[in-house]
Design a protein around this motif. Structure first.
Motif, PDB file in Angstrom:
ATOM      1  N   ASN A  81       0.841  -1.181   0.000  1.00 22.33           N
ATOM      2  CA  ASN A  81       0.000   0.000   0.000  1.00 22.33           C
ATOM      3  C   ASN A  81       0.882   1.239   0.000  1.00 22.33           C
TER       4      ASN A  81
ATOM      5  N   ALA B  51       1.095   5.633  -1.193  1.00 22.77           N
ATOM      6  CA  ALA B  51       0.358   6.809  -1.632  1.00 22.77           C
ATOM      7  C   ALA B  51       0.865   7.277  -2.988  1.00 22.77           C
TER       8      ALA B  51
ATOM      9  N   PRO C 288       0.366   5.617   2.832  1.00 20.28           N
ATOM     10  CA  PRO C 288      -0.808   6.475   3.017  1.00 20.28           C
ATOM     11  C   PRO C 288      -1.069   6.681   4.498  1.00 20.28           C
ATOM     12  N   ARG C 289      -1.736   7.767   4.829  1.00 20.19           N
ATOM     13  CA  ARG C 289      -2.055   8.017   6.225  1.00 20.19           C
ATOM     14  C   ARG C 289      -3.002   6.941   6.719  1.00 20.19           C
TER      15      ARG C 289
END
Length: 359
Positions: free
Chosen positions: A297, A299, A305-306
């Motif tokens: 995963n 971004a 990603p957050r």
């Protein structure tokens, strides 16, 4: 402060003892910044140069002394409050009143809109109007982004060393119950008192909390998250009830600082987490303990990603560093500093007195 977009350039010099590929180096040494696929994306996007030349081949071999530069993509930093009031200043140190929502050091989305950047800007402005270059003050401890109040900064190397040692020494020492109940804190050269607003009504006027604090792995926090843990380091807090707001089902308290997030964790441990705390719940644990999948995963900029889960830097809780007492790093004089209490943390009685005084 106007909104703006910055390009962060990270310059790194490395002396490699053995040959390594570009992707091996970044995915191994900087896994906290991005997963393997994320670093592949950054390299292929032409965001990394080797010895001044953009390199898009992940398998390019690095030589000893290779100069690597990672060019971070532009991003817009979120708006933050930026007004910093000076509470105390002399030749050795400066105490600021930090607003809630302003980050102390660069990290994550906040690289320019931080306290440190403002201090550097102040110093550069002074240097431009002076013959001698003025070094910027440096924070000697941290306040959470959502925490307001006194932030102590050093203006000299000696002050920085001594003040940092004061904080480290105070954190490592835990008073026994008898001493803390007497209010004795003679072992510390620096002591900071916070005002906090907690959920629920604390029945006792004073509560002493003994709860070790340890760390667990947590998505989005590279070094781990501080939590209540029987296997953690000892920590002791004394909570003094200032006023109970039965109608609002909350309690205003005074509490001293200690280990990172100790106040948030200890108050949550006794079933009274800080009002609005997005992270810690009763028991001194985070709201969610299961892990987010992050291996595949990444971004748009290649980084992680957050996480959907709350993070320590998230705001919303009510905590203010109200008073600071310390031995001056140069003169050993006892210095007392106070930061005005924000309206959100003033007790109903204090607000009533303030209204009566101004009317």
């Amino acid at each position: 402060m106007a909104s703006y977009t910055r390009i962060m350039v990270l310059l790194q010099l490395f002396f490699l003892s053995t040959s390594s590929t570009l992707i091996d180096f970044y995915s191994t040494n900087h896994a906290n910044s991005a997963p393997l696929q994320g670093w592949l994306q950054r390299i292929r996007n032409g965001q990394i140069s080797v010895d001044g030349t953009i390199t898009t081949d992940p398998n390019a071999l690095l030589r000893d002394g290779s100069q690597l530069v990672y060019h971070r993509q532009p991003w817009t930093e979120p708006d933050v409050p930026y007004l910093l009031k000076i509470l105390y200043e002399d030749e050795d140190m400066i105490a600021l009143d930090k607003p809630s929502g302003l980050q102390v050091l660069p990290g994550g989305l906040f690289q320019q809109r931080t306290v440190l950047t403002q201090l550097q800007w102040w110093a550069s402005k002074q240097s431009s109007s002076s013959v001698h270059q003025v070094p910027p003050p440096v924070p000697v401890h941290r306040l959470g982004r959502g925490t307001s109040g006194i932030l102590l900064c050093a203006k000299t190397k000696v002050a920085k060393t001594r003040l940092a040692a004061y904080f480290a020494d105070g954190t490592s020492k835990v008073l026994n119950k008898r001493d803390i109940n007497k209010g004795i804190d003679l072992n510390r050269k620096i002591s900071k008192v916070y005002r906090a607003l907690v959920t629920g009504i604390i029945q006792e006027d004073e509560v002493v909390i003994e709860q070790p604090i340890g760390m667990i792995q947590y998505p989005g926090v590279a070094k781990g998250l501080y939590v209540a843990s029987p296997a953690g380091k000892p920590a002791l807090s004394k909570v003094i009830v200032l006023e109970r707001d039965v109608k609002g089902n909350c309690t205003f308290v005074q509490i001293q600082s200690g280990r990172p997030h100790q106040i948030r964790i200890h108050l949550a441990t006794i079933g009274h987490p800080l009002l609005g705390d997005p992270l810690y719940v009763s028991g001194g644990q985070p709201k969610c303990l299961d892990s987010d999948p992050v291996d595949d995963n990444f971004a748009q900029d290649g980084g992680y990603p957050r996480p959907m889960k709350p993070l320590p830097g998230d705001c919303g809780y009510r905590l203010h560093a109200h008073q600071l007492v310390l031995l001056h790093p140069a003169t050993n004089e006892v210095i007392e500093i106070t930061a005005p209490i924000p309206s959100t943390l003033q007790t109903p009685q204090e607000r009533q007195c303030k209204t009566a005084h101004t009317s």
